[in-house]
Design a protein around this motif. Structure first.
Motif, PDB file in Angstrom:
ATOM      1  N   GLU A 101       0.828  -1.202   0.000  1.00 12.84           N
ATOM      2  CA  GLU A 101       0.000   0.000   0.000  1.00 12.84           C
ATOM      3  C   GLU A 101       0.863   1.253   0.000  1.00 12.84           C
ATOM      4  O   GLU A 101       0.581   2.224  -0.710  1.00 12.84           O
ATOM      5  N   ARG A 102       1.935   1.239   0.778  1.00 10.64           N
ATOM      6  CA  ARG A 102       2.827   2.403   0.838  1.00 10.64           C
ATOM      7  C   ARG A 102       3.478   2.669  -0.516  1.00 10.64           C
ATOM      8  O   ARG A 102       3.495   3.809  -0.987  1.00 10.64           O
ATOM      9  N   MET A 103       4.015   1.631  -1.156  1.00 15.80           N
ATOM     10  CA  MET A 103       4.664   1.858  -2.443  1.00 15.80           C
ATOM     11  C   MET A 103       3.667   2.351  -3.483  1.00 15.80           C
ATOM     12  O   MET A 103       3.964   3.273  -4.260  1.00 15.80           O
ATOM     13  N   LEU A 104       2.479   1.771  -3.503  1.00 19.48           N
ATOM     14  CA  LEU A 104       1.468   2.192  -4.475  1.00 19.48           C
ATOM     15  C   LEU A 104       1.111   3.663  -4.295  1.00 19.48           C
ATOM     16  O   LEU A 104       0.996   4.416  -5.272  1.00 19.48           O
ATOM     17  N   ALA A 146      -2.239  15.740   5.281  1.00 16.91           N
ATOM     18  CA  ALA A 146      -2.644  14.399   5.704  1.00 16.91           C
ATOM     19  C   ALA A 146      -2.113  13.324   4.759  1.00 16.91           C
ATOM     20  O   ALA A 146      -1.649  12.267   5.196  1.00 16.91           O
ATOM     21  N   SER A 147      -2.169  13.601   3.467  1.00 22.60           N
ATOM     22  CA  SER A 147      -1.679  12.629   2.476  1.00 22.60           C
ATOM     23  C   SER A 147      -0.178  12.419   2.605  1.00 22.60           C
ATOM     24  O   SER A 147       0.317  11.300   2.511  1.00 22.60           O
ATOM     25  N   VAL A 148       0.539  13.517   2.826  1.00 23.86           N
ATOM     26  CA  VAL A 148       1.992  13.433   2.969  1.00 23.86           C
ATOM     27  C   VAL A 148       2.355  12.681   4.244  1.00 23.86           C
ATOM     28  O   VAL A 148       3.223  11.801   4.238  1.00 23.86           O
ATOM     29  N   ASP A 149       1.680  13.007   5.340  1.00 20.16           N
ATOM     30  CA  ASP A 149       1.954  12.330   6.612  1.00 20.16           C
ATOM     31  C   ASP A 149       1.683  10.829   6.502  1.00 20.16           C
ATOM     32  O   ASP A 149       2.400  10.012   7.082  1.00 20.16           O
ATOM     33  N   ALA A 150       0.661  10.481   5.744  1.00 20.92           N
ATOM     34  CA  ALA A 150       0.266   9.076   5.618  1.00 20.92           C
ATOM     35  C   ALA A 150       1.337   8.224   4.945  1.00 20.92           C
ATOM     36  O   ALA A 150       1.462   7.029   5.229  1.00 20.92           O
ATOM     37  N   VAL A 151       2.130   8.840   4.047  1.00 19.87           N
ATOM     38  CA  VAL A 151       3.163   8.066   3.351  1.00 19.87           C
ATOM     39  C   VAL A 151       4.564   8.351   3.890  1.00 19.87           C
ATOM     40  O   VAL A 151       5.549   7.870   3.339  1.00 19.87           O
ATOM     41  N   SER A 152       4.641   9.125   4.963  1.00 13.49           N
ATOM     42  CA  SER A 152       5.942   9.475   5.518  1.00 13.49           C
ATOM     43  C   SER A 152       6.207   8.822   6.874  1.00 13.49           C
ATOM     44  O   SER A 152       7.342   8.812   7.350  1.00 13.49           O
ATOM     45  N   SER A 153       5.167   8.311   7.491  1.00 18.49           N
ATOM     46  CA  SER A 153       5.328   7.674   8.794  1.00 18.49           C
ATOM     47  C   SER A 153       6.067   6.347   8.651  1.00 18.49           C
ATOM     48  O   SER A 153       6.081   5.732   7.583  1.00 18.49           O
ATOM     49  N   ARG A 154       6.696   5.921   9.724  1.00 17.41           N
ATOM     50  CA  ARG A 154       7.403   4.646   9.706  1.00 17.41           C
ATOM     51  C   ARG A 154       6.411   3.493   9.785  1.00 17.41           C
ATOM     52  O   ARG A 154       5.499   3.499  10.617  1.00 17.41           O
ATOM     53  N   LEU A 155       6.611   2.524   8.924  1.00 17.14           N
ATOM     54  CA  LEU A 155       5.727   1.359   8.906  1.00 17.14           C
ATOM     55  C   LEU A 155       6.178   0.324   9.923  1.00 17.14           C
ATOM     56  O   LEU A 155       7.372   0.107  10.119  1.00 17.14           O
ATOM     57  N   MET A 189      15.645  -0.464   5.434  1.00 20.23           N
ATOM     58  CA  MET A 189      15.351  -0.160   6.833  1.00 20.23           C
ATOM     59  C   MET A 189      16.630   0.266   7.545  1.00 20.23           C
ATOM     60  O   MET A 189      17.730  -0.035   7.106  1.00 20.23           O
ATOM     61  N   GLY A 190      16.434   0.949   8.677  1.00 20.97           N
ATOM     62  CA  GLY A 190      17.565   1.312   9.519  1.00 20.97           C
ATOM     63  C   GLY A 190      17.373   0.751  10.911  1.00 20.97           C
ATOM     64  O   GLY A 190      17.798   1.335  11.895  1.00 20.97           O
ATOM     65  N   GLY A 191      16.693  -0.378  11.014  1.00 24.73           N
ATOM     66  CA  GLY A 191      16.355  -0.973  12.300  1.00 24.73           C
ATOM     67  C   GLY A 191      14.896  -1.390  12.286  1.00 24.73           C
ATOM     68  O   GLY A 191      14.219  -1.322  11.254  1.00 24.73           O
ATOM     69  N   LYS A 192      14.396  -1.815  13.415  1.00 20.80           N
ATOM     70  CA  LYS A 192      13.014  -2.280  13.495  1.00 20.80           C
ATOM     71  C   LYS A 192      12.019  -1.142  13.245  1.00 20.80           C
ATOM     72  O   LYS A 192      12.201  -0.030  13.717  1.00 20.80           O
ATOM     73  N   ASN A 193      10.969  -1.472  12.517  1.00 23.96           N
ATOM     74  CA  ASN A 193       9.859  -0.540  12.266  1.00 23.96           C
ATOM     75  C   ASN A 193      10.312   0.804  11.693  1.00 23.96           C
ATOM     76  O   ASN A 193       9.870   1.866  12.139  1.00 23.96           O
ATOM     77  N   THR A 194      11.191   0.763  10.685  1.00 23.75           N
ATOM     78  CA  THR A 194      11.713   2.009  10.102  1.00 23.75           C
ATOM     79  C   THR A 194      11.469   2.140   8.599  1.00 23.75           C
ATOM     80  O   THR A 194      12.035   3.015   7.948  1.00 23.75           O
ATOM     81  N   ARG A 195      10.632   1.291   8.026  1.00 25.34           N
ATOM     82  CA  ARG A 195      10.360   1.402   6.595  1.00 25.34           C
ATOM     83  C   ARG A 195       9.589   2.692   6.297  1.00 25.34           C
ATOM     84  O   ARG A 195       8.609   2.992   6.965  1.00 25.34           O
TER      85      ARG A 195
END
Length: 211
Positions: free
Chosen positions: A55-58, A100-109, A129-135
């Protein structure tokens, strides 16, 4: 026997519909060091492998985040990586969209477990990634079987189904250590181009709605 056979097409059609809903293709056009077309590669993303990652890449592709992205880290027999911008470039890109759209695709997954039977094999794509939960936004394609990345938490979200040998494998990978990550982020694309003029880049990526 006839009644049993009559149910087969319906079941197959349902399976095919589910399969199609699970997969989305993305086409990325590539430019070589001279800015000339080097062809394109096609990715097939599989939602069931990594729902959040796909979803993030799309969303990023639809927001044209990867258009003009340089393959800033390209290492022979390892990976080609892209998706990094400087803070200024990120701001300019973000200004085109609502907050909101920018924040949605900028947060760490949050990390997603690698699907059973999958591996970071040649031709697969994963988030850096740079560690756990950093995508967040950076992606890489494996140029060879990098099974050890599985243990480090890199979750495969799809695979190259076209252009692996004649495009992806030919992306320039001659710079030591793959190029300048820090310089890319802090000084931007033009600085990277000046320092590493032979790097290839993505012209644009688009979601293929019909395939």
């Amino acid at each position: 026997g006839q009644e049993e056979q009559a149910h087969v097409p319906a079941r197959s059609a349902a399976d095919a519909a589910m399969d199609a809903a699970d997969k989305t293709r993305i086409r990325c056009d590539v430019l070589d060091s001279d800015g000339a077309s080097a062809g394109h590669f096609t990715l097939e993303l599989v939602r069931s492998w990594s729902p959040k990652g796909v979803e993030r890449m799309l969303e990023l592709v639809k927001m044209r985040y990867y258009d003009g992205a340089v393959f800033f880290r390209a290492l022979k027999n390892f990976v080609v990586q892209w998706g990094m911008r400087s803070k200024e470039e990120d701001k300019a890109w973000a200004a085109q969209f609502d907050r909101a759209s920018v924040d949605a695709v900028s947060s760490r997954l949050k990390d997603e477990k690698l699907a059973t039977g999958l591996s970071n094999s040649r031709g697969t794509i994963s988030f850096a990634m740079g560690g756990k939960n950093t995508r967040t936004k950076q992606l890489f394609i494996n140029l060879k079987d990098n099974k050890y990345l599985d243990r480090e938490g890199f979750t495969v979200i799809g695979k190259v189904i076209e252009g692996m040998d004649d495009v992806v494998s030919k992306i320039y990978a001659g710079y030591k250590d793959g190029g300048g990550q820090v310089g890319t982020y802090s000084r931007g694309r033009e600085n990277l181009r000046e320092k590493f003029p032979l790097m290839w880049e993505i012209e644009k990526c688009v979601v293929m709605e019909d395939h």
